[in-house]
Scaffold this motif. Structure first.
Motif, PDB file in Angstrom:
ATOM      1  N   TYR A  97       9.850 -30.979  48.453  1.00 30.64           N
ATOM      2  CA  TYR A  97       8.579 -30.717  48.710  1.00 30.64           C
ATOM      3  C   TYR A  97       7.974 -31.325  50.125  1.00 30.64           C
ATOM      4  O   TYR A  97       7.248 -30.954  50.762  1.00 30.64           O
ATOM      5  N   LEU A 112       6.013 -27.036  43.200  1.00 35.15           N
ATOM      6  CA  LEU A 112       7.009 -28.340  42.578  1.00 35.15           C
ATOM      7  C   LEU A 112       7.075 -27.997  41.371  1.00 35.15           C
ATOM      8  O   LEU A 112       8.241 -28.354  40.542  1.00 35.15           O
ATOM      9  N   ASN A 121      14.805 -34.763  43.985  1.00 30.69           N
ATOM     10  CA  ASN A 121      15.594 -33.861  44.939  1.00 30.69           C
ATOM     11  C   ASN A 121      14.404 -32.853  45.184  1.00 30.69           C
ATOM     12  O   ASN A 121      14.114 -32.160  46.149  1.00 30.69           O
ATOM     13  N   TYR A 122      13.876 -32.255  44.133  1.00 31.50           N
ATOM     14  CA  TYR A 122      12.667 -31.428  44.179  1.00 31.50           C
ATOM     15  C   TYR A 122      11.584 -32.263  44.802  1.00 31.50           C
ATOM     16  O   TYR A 122      10.952 -31.385  45.729  1.00 31.50           O
ATOM     17  N   LYS A 123      11.164 -33.357  44.617  1.00 33.45           N
ATOM     18  CA  LYS A 123      10.019 -34.054  45.419  1.00 33.45           C
ATOM     19  C   LYS A 123      10.563 -34.265  46.835  1.00 33.45           C
ATOM     20  O   LYS A 123       9.487 -34.101  47.860  1.00 33.45           O
ATOM     21  N   ASP A 169       9.257 -25.311  40.115  1.00 32.65           N
ATOM     22  CA  ASP A 169      10.486 -25.391  40.550  1.00 32.65           C
ATOM     23  C   ASP A 169      11.305 -26.442  39.283  1.00 32.65           C
ATOM     24  O   ASP A 169      12.509 -26.226  39.036  1.00 32.65           O
ATOM     25  N   TYR A 170      10.507 -27.352  38.967  1.00 35.22           N
ATOM     26  CA  TYR A 170      10.967 -28.495  37.966  1.00 35.22           C
ATOM     27  C   TYR A 170      10.989 -27.682  36.688  1.00 35.22           C
ATOM     28  O   TYR A 170      12.138 -27.863  35.991  1.00 35.22           O
ATOM     29  N   SER A 217      12.145 -34.120  39.206  1.00 34.80           N
ATOM     30  CA  SER A 217      13.360 -34.489  39.948  1.00 34.80           C
ATOM     31  C   SER A 217      13.103 -34.938  41.540  1.00 34.80           C
ATOM     32  O   SER A 217      12.238 -34.518  42.049  1.00 34.80           O
ATOM     33  N   LEU A 277      15.958 -21.638  45.020  1.00 34.00           N
ATOM     34  CA  LEU A 277      16.853 -22.800  44.618  1.00 34.00           C
ATOM     35  C   LEU A 277      17.994 -22.942  45.403  1.00 34.00           C
ATOM     36  O   LEU A 277      18.387 -23.917  45.815  1.00 34.00           O
ATOM     37  N   LEU A 286      16.205 -25.929  47.143  1.00 31.40           N
ATOM     38  CA  LEU A 286      15.860 -26.869  46.411  1.00 31.40           C
ATOM     39  C   LEU A 286      17.438 -27.622  45.747  1.00 31.40           C
ATOM     40  O   LEU A 286      17.371 -28.817  45.384  1.00 31.40           O
ATOM     41  N   HIS A 287      18.457 -26.995  45.783  1.00 34.98           N
ATOM     42  CA  HIS A 287      19.757 -27.450  45.296  1.00 34.98           C
ATOM     43  C   HIS A 287      20.366 -28.610  46.451  1.00 34.98           C
ATOM     44  O   HIS A 287      21.074 -28.015  47.188  1.00 34.98           O
ATOM     45  N   SER A 336      23.032 -26.891  39.090  1.00 34.77           N
ATOM     46  CA  SER A 336      22.443 -25.547  38.865  1.00 34.77           C
ATOM     47  C   SER A 336      23.199 -24.640  38.010  1.00 34.77           C
ATOM     48  O   SER A 336      22.667 -23.778  37.294  1.00 34.77           O
TER      49      SER A 336
END
Length: 475
Positions: free
Chosen positions: A432, A451, A427-429, A454-455, A425, A172, A176-177, A43
């Motif tokens: 979620y 989501l 990772n993002y899913k 975020d993406y 991503s 993030l 998220l990260h 990131s």
């Protein structure tokens, strides 16, 4: 507020915040560990391809979000050193120790690196575009035949209408990260508290309150629990962390001086225009004051020096060296702004920035206004922004259409929707699905919309442009 609590080393996963000075074979402080987590993250690296002022610029000189963040980090650490030393020398706080001075410098260094990490592609205009997309589209988008803006709770709805890169930064790094698990970078609470510039929700923000902390939204409904945990642990309890004032001053110093330099290099601002503006300011406000710094005289002095030295471009020499002098001057003013208002800042009652009623206040205002008039409202920038808005609008249209039906057993994704969701991503899913577990249908819908933001916010300028071109079949 007290420094022992404000400098909490607690992390969301592990770490009690106590025994800060107990050492083992790893001699790094907890805040130094934060630094290494940040600079090793994808990131942070992506900031090299995100706009500061000039999108997708081919010049190696023009600043990106990465170079801007490095400058903010440097200024923030310098301010921390100045202010920490002042607190010690003048005994402003009996509980403040030399080790605390080291810690605030480390925290500020880290905070400078991540203060813009949540910003979407294409700079602040990207934020405006996302907000406007939601204001235009949420009332007409439907979920099972009902407009989405009437389904969401008021705070959920206002989160999107007031979308903020600052709130996205907290989200993030805390969720998220993905490094080890759902705790994101798992940074210390002292650092997380420092980057929360606006400790209010989308329902509490009030740009007319007169208090700087209320101007924008600082966290999403989805992240309210961790915000409240951070606030309680650090003892800020809805007030700004004192180090946030320093971080904001460092950000102002970095971008207001850099924008002038970049504007000159790009041909938007001339030496003579800058001198004319500074001369007017100096005659009105700096004669007999200014703390010994006369901005127009200093610029002229540097220009004449360049002429005497037969510098090839004396105007460039003067402006670039003048900016260095200005940075030193405003750092001193921000230091005074913090130390002279120390008690109010520590009590959470100070409502201004650190330049308020200092010699630097009018100069900083002029630099910001000059960049706005000469750069941000120019035709070339407007042209770029219209192009950027077209790209972001298209991407939001495509992803939002698909995400509404995602993870909903009563609705079926068509072939295009499936492919759009697959681009997001993993990772993002994963984040979620973890946070949507056990939530109501409405909150799951809210998290799915998040989501997409975020993406999109994770995209670099180049990736957003490339994805737009690919999806539009532009060869």
């Amino acid at each position: 507020m007290n420094w022992e609590q404000l400098l909490s080393t607690k992390r969301n996963r592990g770490g009690s915040g106590k025994n800060r000075y107990v050492r083992n074979t790893d001699l790094r402080s907890e805040f130094e560990k934060d630094y290494h987590r940040i600079i090793g993250s994808a990131s942070f690296r992506r900031l090299q391809d995100k706009t500061q002022v000039f999108p997708l610029d081919k010049s190696d000189f023009i600043r990106t979000r990465l170079t801007h963040s490095l400058e903010v980090s440097s200024f923030a650490k310098s301010l921390g050193q100045n202010i920490g030393e002042n607190i010690l020398v003048y005994k402003k706080d009996p509980s403040f120790t030399p080790r605390m001075k080291e810690d605030i410098c480390s925290i500020l260094q880290c905070a400078g690196l991540i203060h813009d990490i949540g910003n979407p592609p294409f700079g602040h205009f990207g934020e405006d575009t996302i907000r406007e997309w939601f204001q235009k589209n949420l009332p007409v988008m439907e979920y099972h035949g009902t407009p989405i803006d009437t389904i969401l709770t008021p705070q959920m709805r206002e989160d999107f209408y007031h979308f903020e890169g600052n709130a996205q930064a907290l989200r993030l790094v805390s969720k998220l990260h993905f490094l080890v698990d759902e705790n994101g970078m798992n940074l210390t609470y002292a650092l997380l508290s420092t980057i929360i510039k606006y400790p209010v929700s989308s329902l509490e923000m009030n740009s007319k309150s007169g208090d700087i902390k209320d101007r924008k939204m600082g966290y999403y409904f989805a992240d309210q629990e961790i915000f409240e945990d951070i606030s309680k642990e650090t003892g800020t309890n809805g007030k700004r962390h004192p180090l946030t004032f320093i971080l904001e001053a460092a950000d102002d110093i970095a971008y207001k001086t850099a924008d002038i330099e970049d504007a000159f290099v790009k041909g938007f601002l001339s030496y003579h225009k800058l001198l004319e503006e500074l001369t007017e300011l100096q005659e009105l406000y700096f004669r007999g004051g200014g703390g010994g710094f006369q901005p127009a005289d200093k610029l002229t002095e540097l220009y004449l020096r360049a002429k005497e030295m037969h510098v090839e471009n004396p105007e460039e020499y003067a402006i670039k060296n003048w900016i260095v002098r200005v940075q030193g001057f405003v750092i001193n003013c921000a230091t005074y702004g913090f130390t002279s208002n120390y008690q109010a800042i520590m009590q959470g009652t100070y409502v201004h920035d650190l330049f308020y009623q200092t010699f630097a206040e009018r100069l900083m205002n002029l630099l910001g206004d000059l960049a706005f008039r000469e750069v941000f409202t120019s035709e070339p920038i407007y042209r770029m922004e219209v192009t950027e808005a077209t790209m972001l609008d298209f991407l939001l249209d495509k992803f939002m259409t698909a995400i509404i039906k995602y993870d909903d057993k009563t609705q079926k994704l068509d072939s295009i929707d499936e492919r759009m969701v697959s681009f997001i991503s993993s990772n993002y899913k994963k984040a979620y699905h973890y946070h949507a577990r056990g939530k109501s249908e409405i909150e799951r819908l809210y998290l799915r919309i998040l989501l997409v933001t975020d993406y999109v916010c994770g995209m670099t300028d180049s990736y957003a442009k490339r994805l737009y071109q690919e999806l539009k079949a532009i060869v």
